[in-house]
Write an enzyme that holds these catalytic residues in place. Structure first.
Site, PDB file in Angstrom:
ATOM      1  N   ARG A 186       0.849  -1.185   0.000  1.00 36.00           N
ATOM      2  CA  ARG A 186       0.000   0.000   0.000  1.00 36.00           C
ATOM      3  C   ARG A 186       0.891   1.243   0.000  1.00 36.00           C
ATOM      4  NH1 ARG A 186      -3.464  -2.764  -1.593  1.00 36.00           N
ATOM      5  NH2 ARG A 186      -5.585  -3.069  -0.803  1.00 36.00           N
ATOM      6  N   GLU A 212      -3.665   7.866  -5.665  1.00 36.00           N
ATOM      7  CA  GLU A 212      -3.941   7.135  -6.908  1.00 36.00           C
ATOM      8  C   GLU A 212      -5.235   7.650  -7.539  1.00 36.00           C
ATOM      9  OE1 GLU A 212      -3.912   2.929  -6.166  1.00 36.00           O
ATOM     10  OE2 GLU A 212      -1.885   2.941  -5.334  1.00 36.00           O
ATOM     11  N   HIS A 238      -1.061   0.274 -10.200  1.00 35.91           N
ATOM     12  CA  HIS A 238      -1.728  -0.584  -9.211  1.00 35.91           C
ATOM     13  C   HIS A 238      -2.515  -1.705  -9.906  1.00 35.91           C
ATOM     14  CE1 HIS A 238      -3.650  -0.622  -4.919  1.00 35.91           C
ATOM     15  NE2 HIS A 238      -3.405  -1.843  -5.359  1.00 35.91           N
TER      16      HIS A 238
END
Length: 412
Positions: free
Chosen positions: A324, A353, A372
């Site tokens: 993370r 993000e 991601h």
């Protein structure tokens, strides 16, 4: 007082029992059913924590008895202990939830699907929902889940269709007496493959190869081996262990960091397992040629890998983050990349993000960026739903222990 739906359900089981009494069942079938009905034994994989008597965590490659209770319900419906009445806290158009609507086991039903409490207004108190399935497609899950749980106190279990539960964690959830599980073990192998690709990317200097190809330049250069190098893993859960397994096959030495090192005291891959204190983190950073961060985002881990950690890092090391983004102090990471302390970084997760176009990481040549998506196979979320439908949901219906319990207070 049972609802008409519940009465019909119970009567269908009784009818099935009566039918079975009139059928001559072969001895082999009886033996097979009896074998299924023995108390459950979860066989630990080689990646299991040796200190745990029963390993209650799922791994899709290594779990020994896939679909055991789903099969038991099919051949022996009298094994059903209770119905599963499910509220689906997801976007109704979430295609990955398809198994919820046409592949549920006998004894389970979806009462309603929605993304906010008001979507469940038509659910009557006598329907008594007892399960909530939460998908990342629910945009305000952190706020809505406690409201749903407060409105329906009959709910016993919340299942999160992802490995990370940070999008549902809240103070309200941690205070409620409800079991929470996740999809841990569903995404680990693809992330481990990414980690080894990232190691090779820098060991073989792929950016140089690409530059030379573009300029049609035939120039030999020395490369590094991964064999004999040290891989440090920050956050030694299922993803960390999957990385260690592959790195071990490459001939790398593995050191790891986890909240309770004793749980991995006999781990077959790790040479050393440290705790999560600052001194241990700095020690791991100073010893590792490649560092994989697979820690979850919690109150304790946010900003954990900070400027002090990057100052302690072994010169010319490579940093890989697939856990993370908020676990890392990005400003300190950028500084270590610019001043040459780090050879490079491979980053799949970020504090913000999508990563803003103004972020300095985009402009650093020694950074490999992915959006991601390094666990995003074409079927990864469908498989996560199938884990709920074919593994944990049948366990709930049969009154057995659930796989992948998580602690909302800890965040994992």
């Amino acid at each position: 007082m049972l609802s008409s739906k519940s009465s019909t359900f119970i009567q269908s089981i009784r009818n099935f029992k009566d039918l079975r009494k009139s059928v001559v069942v072969s001895r082999s079938f009886v033996h097979a059913t009896q074998a299924l009905q023995v108390p459950p034994t979860i066989i630990p994989s080689e990646n299991a924590d040796p200190a745990m008597k029963t390993y209650k965590y799922w791994n899709r490659e290594e779990y020994a008895r896939k679909g055991r209770y789903d099969y038991l319900i099919k051949v022996s419906p009298e094994s059903i202990v209770k119905e599963a009445k499910i509220l689906n806290l997801s976007d109704p158009d979430d295609e990955a939830n398809e198994p919820l609507f046409d592949r549920l086991p006998f004894g389970a039903s979806i009462l309603e699907t929605g993304t906010k409490l008001t979507d469940f207004d038509d659910i009557l108190n006598n329907q008594q929902p007892n399960v909530v399935f939460v998908s990342p497609s629910c945009p305000m899950a952190r706020k809505q889940l406690p409201l749903v749980l407060a409105r329906f106190p009959t709910i016993e279990w919340v299942h999160v269709r992802s490995a990370g539960i940070d999008f549902v964690v809240s103070d309200e959830l941690s205070q409620l007496p409800v079991t929470v599980t996740n999809a841990k073990g569903q995404f680990s192998s693809s992330l481990a493959e990414y980690a080894m690709m990232a190691c090779s990317y820098f060991a073989k200097d792929l950016p140089r190869l690409l530059r030379q190809k573009r300029s049609k330049n035939w120039e030999k250069y020395d490369v590094e081996e991964l064999r004999g190098k040290t891989l440090g893993i920050v956050g030694y859960g299922d993803i960390g262990r999957a990385c260690a397994k592959l790195a071990h096959n490459y001939g790398m030495k593995i050191i790891a960091l986890r909240r309770n090192p004793k749980l991995s005291a006999q781990d077959p891959y790790c040479s050393v397992v440290y705790g999560t204190d600052k001194k241990s983190l700095n020690q791991l950073m100073s010893e590792s040629d490649y560092i994989v961060c697979s820690a979850p985002s919690t109150v304790e881990t946010r900003g954990m890998v900070n400027a002090d950690a990057f100052k302690a890092v072994k010169e010319n090391a490579v940093f890989i983050n697939l856990g993370r983004g908020p676990v890392i102090d990005e400003e300190a990471l950028v500084e270590a990349l610019k001043n040459g302390r780090l050879k490079g970084a491979a980053l799949d997760v970020f504090s913000e993000e999508p990563l803003p176009s103004t972020n300095e990481l985009w402009d650093l040549e020694n950074v490999l960026i992915s959006p991601h998506n390094m666990d995003q196979t074409a079927t990864f979320m469908h498989e996560a739903t199938e884990f709920f439908v074919f593994e944990n949901l049948p366990r709930f219906i049969c009154g057995k222990d659930l796989l992948n319990p998580v602690n909302p207070s800890l965040g994992y």
